[in-house]
Design a protein around this motif. Structure first.
Motif, PDB file in Angstrom:
ATOM      1  N   ALA A 358     -22.260  14.429  21.344  1.00 32.67           N
ATOM      2  CA  ALA A 358     -23.207  15.014  22.297  1.00 32.67           C
ATOM      3  C   ALA A 358     -24.565  15.250  21.643  1.00 32.67           C
ATOM      4  CB  ALA A 358     -22.646  16.329  22.848  1.00 32.67           C
ATOM      5  N   GLU A 359     -24.562  15.714  20.391  1.00 25.67           N
ATOM      6  CA  GLU A 359     -25.819  15.947  19.682  1.00 25.67           C
ATOM      7  C   GLU A 359     -26.542  14.621  19.430  1.00 25.67           C
ATOM      8  OE1 GLU A 359     -25.153  18.221  16.174  1.00 25.67           O
ATOM      9  OE2 GLU A 359     -24.089  19.832  17.232  1.00 25.67           O
ATOM     10  N   ALA A 360     -25.790  13.576  19.074  1.00 27.32           N
ATOM     11  CA  ALA A 360     -26.398  12.274  18.804  1.00 27.32           C
ATOM     12  C   ALA A 360     -27.011  11.685  20.069  1.00 27.32           C
ATOM     13  CB  ALA A 360     -25.353  11.326  18.232  1.00 27.32           C
ATOM     14  N   LEU A 361     -26.310  11.761  21.173  1.00 26.30           N
ATOM     15  CA  LEU A 361     -26.828  11.237  22.436  1.00 26.30           C
ATOM     16  C   LEU A 361     -28.082  12.000  22.866  1.00 26.30           C
ATOM     17  CD1 LEU A 361     -23.485  10.677  24.406  1.00 26.30           C
ATOM     18  CD2 LEU A 361     -25.015   8.919  23.471  1.00 26.30           C
ATOM     19  N   GLU A 371     -31.273   4.480  13.982  1.00 21.92           N
ATOM     20  CA  GLU A 371     -30.635   4.368  12.672  1.00 21.92           C
ATOM     21  C   GLU A 371     -30.472   5.734  12.022  1.00 21.92           C
ATOM     22  OE1 GLU A 371     -31.279   2.072   8.390  1.00 21.92           O
ATOM     23  OE2 GLU A 371     -32.410   1.457  10.190  1.00 21.92           O
ATOM     24  N   ARG A 372     -31.526   6.572  12.135  1.00 29.55           N
ATOM     25  CA  ARG A 372     -31.452   7.911  11.549  1.00 29.55           C
ATOM     26  C   ARG A 372     -30.444   8.780  12.312  1.00 29.55           C
ATOM     27  NH1 ARG A 372     -36.818  10.858   9.909  1.00 29.55           N
ATOM     28  NH2 ARG A 372     -35.159  12.052   8.886  1.00 29.55           N
ATOM     29  N   VAL A 373     -30.383   8.572  13.648  1.00 31.78           N
ATOM     30  CA  VAL A 373     -29.420   9.337  14.464  1.00 31.78           C
ATOM     31  C   VAL A 373     -27.986   9.008  14.027  1.00 31.78           C
ATOM     32  CG1 VAL A 373     -28.451   9.599  16.786  1.00 31.78           C
ATOM     33  CG2 VAL A 373     -30.945   9.599  16.448  1.00 31.78           C
ATOM     34  N   ILE A 374     -27.717   7.707  13.798  1.00 28.98           N
ATOM     35  CA  ILE A 374     -26.366   7.296  13.387  1.00 28.98           C
ATOM     36  C   ILE A 374     -26.030   7.859  12.011  1.00 28.98           C
ATOM     37  CG2 ILE A 374     -24.947   5.316  12.723  1.00 28.98           C
ATOM     38  CD1 ILE A 374     -26.375   3.736  14.944  1.00 28.98           C
ATOM     39  N   GLN A 375     -27.004   7.802  11.086  1.00 26.78           N
ATOM     40  CA  GLN A 375     -26.757   8.351   9.761  1.00 26.78           C
ATOM     41  C   GLN A 375     -26.427   9.847   9.827  1.00 26.78           C
ATOM     42  OE1 GLN A 375     -30.383   7.372   7.716  1.00 26.78           O
ATOM     43  NE2 GLN A 375     -29.645   5.332   7.056  1.00 26.78           N
ATOM     44  N   LYS A 376     -27.210  10.551  10.646  1.00 24.22           N
ATOM     45  CA  LYS A 376     -26.987  11.990  10.772  1.00 24.22           C
ATOM     46  C   LYS A 376     -25.633  12.268  11.438  1.00 24.22           C
ATOM     47  CE  LYS A 376     -29.079  16.258  12.499  1.00 24.22           C
ATOM     48  NZ  LYS A 376     -30.219  16.846  13.258  1.00 24.22           N
TER      49      LYS A 376
END
Length: 423
Positions: A358-361, A371-376
């Motif tokens: 939910a945070e990533a979306l 890319e940074r969202v996936i890493q995080k």
């Protein structure tokens, strides 16, 4: 903890057994009252002529708690029950129930009626919603074991029941039972068996007395007898040479006065009586009368001991089968326990995954770099999944809990995965 608490014909006198018996009208209240105790998670109650047994799953508490409840329910001092109560825990409770269901703990070795009585106790507990997963599975497993024992051993061959023993004893007392008339009080399974045995013995006549006259009539029709209500017992006694009684009445149906009056009318021709009921249907004082031969269920031991000797080899075989099935039950229960733990662990991991997703979306919807969202996302998910486990490992290490550290290493570390080469 699984627990069985029982008071039966091996541990208690008839007087004690009738004090702790549950009538059919008491059973619903008893189950509700027992499971209202905080420590009792599940419960079923078996009450027959020879035993009162409580099967339950406890969350804390112990034997004393259940015994105190039994005494309080029947308004009996606990001290009077302690010496005759028998407890079985966990695996031994499982074994005990299986032995009872197979007739190995019965007065009549291998008698089949007890299995039907256990099924009745199980159905009643289900109806009143006092069974959970543990007892539900235990009873189902027990029924399967009882069927296996009946099929694969000779425990059920040439069946001898309490009903048969009563009729057999009557045959020993009367020179020719075919010249006698019988009064049967009750219309349940035991009296049905008595009626069939008497008919096979060629008895001259059968009278069936029951609170519900329609049930008495049904049985009387099957055996060529006559049906009456309980209000006609006094007249029926006059022509009865044999009286066998087995009802669920909480109070005696035949007292000294009514029997004494019948004897006078019979000109003191003797009457043979067997009281199979718990509590008793015939007052013990009736046995003090001349020309009355009164026997209780505990007096049938001589007939029954012959049955026990003839079935001992089959009983030994059944005991071995039960031990194997107890082990199978314990293994299955451990597997189920692990399954519950796995489901809870997966549920916890799924909750953490959903939160991270939910945070990533939300971050992607705000236009952040994918890319940074996936890493995080992967970092957060790894940290959240491992945080609780690593904290508890550190705490275990600080407390010098070597056993927990070794278990954690065995459960958490996959050496084969560590040594795989990266593509």
């Amino acid at each position: 903890m699984l627990l069985s608490l029982g008071i039966n014909h091996k541990s208690a006198t008839l007087e004690v057994r009738e004090q702790v018996a549950f009538s059919s009208s008491q059973m619903a209240l008893a189950l509700e009252d027992l499971t209202s105790l905080d420590e009792v998670e599940e419960a079923a109650i078996l009450s027959t002529c020879n035993r009162t047994e409580i099967y339950c799953r406890l969350d804390g508490g112990g034997e004393r708690l259940v015994l105190e409840w039994l005494g309080n329910f029947h308004r009996l001092p606990i001290d009077s029950l302690e010496h005759c109560a028998r407890w079985h825990r966990d695996g031994e409770a499982v074994r005990h129930l299986m032995r009872v269901a197979c007739g190995l703990d019965s007065m009549v070795l291998g008698e089949p009626q007890i299995l039907g009585q256990i099924k009745g106790a199980y159905q009643l507990a289900r109806t009143h919603h006092t069974l959970g997963s543990d007892l539900e599975r235990l009873f189902q497993h027990t029924f399967a074991v009882a069927k296996q024992v009946r099929t694969e051993t000779g425990i059920g061959e040439n069946p001898v029941s309490v009903a048969y023993a009563a009729v057999n004893l009557a045959g020993r007392i009367f020179d020719d039972i075919r010249q006698s008339r019988a009064l049967l009080i009750g219309a349940g399974e035991t009296i049905e068996l008595v009626a069939r045995h008497l008919r096979e013995a060629g008895i001259q006549g059968i009278i069936v007395a029951n609170r519900t006259r329609e049930r008495a009539q049904t049985l009387a029709d099957e055996v060529g007898g006559v049906a009456i209500g309980l209000d006609e017992l006094e007249n029926a006694l006059v022509c009865a040479d044999i009286v066998i009684s087995s009802t669920g009445s909480p109070t005696p149906l035949l007292g000294k006065g009514i029997v004494e009056s019948a004897l006078k009318t019979r000109k003191h021709r003797p009457i043979f009586m067997v009281d199979i009921a718990i509590p008793r249907d015939i007052e013990p004082q009736v046995g003090e009368l001349d020309d009355i031969f009164l026997y209780s269920i505990d007096d049938l031991n001589d007939v029954i001991s012959e049955n026990r000797r003839s079935r001992q080899a089959a009983a030994d075989q059944a005991e071995e089968m039960i031990l194997a099935n107890v082990s199978a039950w314990q293994h299955e229960r451990r597997v189920r326990s692990a399954g519950d733990l796995i489901r809870r662990h997966r549920h916890q991991a799924e909750r953490l995954r959903a939160e991270a997703e939910a945070e990533a979306l939300a971050a992607l919807s705000r236009g952040q770099d994918p890319e940074r969202v996936i890493q995080k996302l992967t970092q957060q998910l790894t940290n959240r999944l491992l945080h609780g486990t690593t904290s508890r490992i550190r705490a275990a290490s600080g407390a010098e809990r070597v056993d927990l550290i070794q278990a954690a290493e065995e459960l958490l570390i996959d050496d084969s995965a560590l040594h795989q080469e990266s593509p």
